[in-house]
Design a protein around this motif. Structure first.
Motif, PDB file in Angstrom:
ATOM      1  N   LYS A 112       8.533   6.971   0.731  1.00 42.39           N
ATOM      2  CA  LYS A 112       8.009   7.387  -0.569  1.00 42.39           C
ATOM      3  C   LYS A 112       9.078   8.130  -1.360  1.00 42.39           C
ATOM      4  O   LYS A 112       9.266   7.890  -2.562  1.00 42.39           O
ATOM      5  N   ALA A 162       6.647   9.267   4.580  1.00 46.96           N
ATOM      6  CA  ALA A 162       7.118  10.214   3.571  1.00 46.96           C
ATOM      7  C   ALA A 162       8.547   9.919   3.132  1.00 46.96           C
ATOM      8  O   ALA A 162       8.884  10.021   1.943  1.00 46.96           O
ATOM      9  N   ASN A 220       0.851  -1.189   0.000  1.00 50.81           N
ATOM     10  CA  ASN A 220       0.000   0.000   0.000  1.00 50.81           C
ATOM     11  C   ASN A 220       0.887   1.240   0.000  1.00 50.81           C
ATOM     12  O   ASN A 220       1.426   1.642   1.038  1.00 50.81           O
ATOM     13  N   GLY A 221       1.041   1.831  -1.167  1.00 51.97           N
ATOM     14  CA  GLY A 221       1.910   2.989  -1.291  1.00 51.97           C
ATOM     15  C   GLY A 221       1.436   4.191  -0.507  1.00 51.97           C
ATOM     16  O   GLY A 221       2.244   4.994  -0.017  1.00 51.97           O
ATOM     17  N   GLU A 222       0.118   4.326  -0.343  1.00 53.15           N
ATOM     18  CA  GLU A 222      -0.414   5.491   0.354  1.00 53.15           C
ATOM     19  C   GLU A 222      -0.049   5.485   1.832  1.00 53.15           C
ATOM     20  O   GLU A 222       0.062   6.545   2.464  1.00 53.15           O
ATOM     21  N   SER A 223       0.130   4.318   2.408  1.00 46.07           N
ATOM     22  CA  SER A 223       0.406   4.222   3.839  1.00 46.07           C
ATOM     23  C   SER A 223       1.890   4.320   4.183  1.00 46.07           C
ATOM     24  O   SER A 223       2.257   4.298   5.370  1.00 46.07           O
TER      25      SER A 223
END
Length: 343
Positions: A265, A262, A256-259
């Motif tokens: 990412k 920072a 899950n890239g959104e979780s």
């Protein structure tokens, strides 16, 4: 094993490739080059140490097999005569302009008990071999094949001249029945289509988009294959293949890239994505001559009874799909003309 006694029919560019290679291979004894044009025929024969003849019939009793590299429109008659004489045949692509003719050749080869192989040389591409299992069971395929106008093979259009390579490859990869065809094309410099785009839908759900042009300023021979396991990009011109293999976490739907924090990412965005999540691997196969491999496959099939990599039936199936593509182009052109008149 005894060398295969061979004749090359057609002293043009492609016939020259075959003759020059066959003359150097121990698997063959190049007996003759056959072509009605004496200058080119005698020149090629002298270069390869073989005999120049106007017609292959002059040496039928001295050969076991022939490579047919004549204009497509002549393939059916030339190959029919060779098969009737009990000779093994490697015929350049497309096998014939029409599937009905190809079907007859396949049946004739079966009756004669001889090898009928078709020159879909991309099956021997080192890039395709390097890709290996990564391209099996595809879900989506996209191919692009473009070149400049060579003023050769003008008896056929871009579909039978260029796209036929990718039709054959797609059929071999999808390994399923084509249930839907949509295509469009455009004639630019002659009476046949010089540009074409087609979508093939297979019974197993695979979809293939094919583009071909022989009026392009750019040479391109590429294919992208998406499977349930990843993505593969093949460059037939350079002989390189690149695979992108998602990690097990991604394949299981657990990434899950959104979780992500920072910092993580940013790290992935900076270049780690294709090292740690979608792992990219470059495959560089050793340089090989695909036509040489094709000829050796032909010799092996003759000498051992093994099935060639591209039998006549495969060439027939490719032409059958090409006919459906051309029919779709014709239908869409008719619709365009109708709309233009209405406007």
């Amino acid at each position: 094993m005894k060398p295969v006694r061979l004749a090359v029919i057609g002293a043009g560019k492609l016939g020259g490739y075959h003759a020059n290679l066959a003359a150097k291979l121990e698997a063959f004894d190049l007996v003759a080059v056959a072509d009605p044009h004496p200058v080119s025929c005698e020149k090629l024969a002298a270069k390869t140490g073989s005999h120049a003849v106007a017609k292959v019939e002059e040496v039928l009793d001295r050969i076991d097999a022939a490579v047919v590299a004549t204009p497509t429109a002549t393939h059916y008659d030339v190959v029919t005569g060779l098969l009737a004489a009990g000779k093994h045949v490697l015929v350049e692509k497309p096998i014939t302009p029409a599937a009905a003719e190809a079907t007859k050749l396949v049946a004739a080869a079966d009756r004669a008990g001889v090898v009928l192989q078709v020159g879909h040389v991309e099956r021997f591409s080192p890039a395709l071999v390097a890709a290996g299992d990564a391209v099996k069971q595809p879900r989506f395929i996209r191919s692009e094949r473009t070149s400049g106008y060579t003023f050769r093979s003008t008896d056929i259009g871009a579909v039978l001249d260029l796209m036929i390579h990718d039709i054959d490859l797609v059929l071999s990869l999808a390994d399923s029945e084509v249930v839907e065809v949509w295509a469009t094309g455009l004639s630019v410099l002659g009476g046949h289509e010089d540009m074409a785009s087609a979508r093939l839908v297979f019974a197993n759900g695979c979809v293939a988009d094919l583009t071909a042009s022989r009026v392009s300023y750019e040479l391109r021979r590429t294919m992208q294959v998406v499977t349930a396991r990843g993505f593969t990009a093949i460059d037939f011109a350079t002989g390189k293949a690149t695979t992108v293999s998602p990690t097990h976490e991604v394949l299981r739907g657990e990434f899950n890239g959104e979780s992500l924090p920072a910092e993580r990412k940013a790290e992935l965005f900076a270049g780690k994505l294709f090292e740690e999540v979608l792992v990219k691997t470059q495959h560089e196969a050793p340089p090989v001559n695909a036509i040489e491999l094709e000829l050796l496959d032909f010799a092996t099939a003759i000498q051992t009874g093994a099935k060639p990599r591209v039998p006549g039936a495969a060439g027939r199936d490719a032409v059958a799909v090409a006919e459906r593509i051309l029919a779709s182009i014709a239908r869409n052109a008719s619709v365009e003309r109708t709309l233009h008149r209405a406007a």
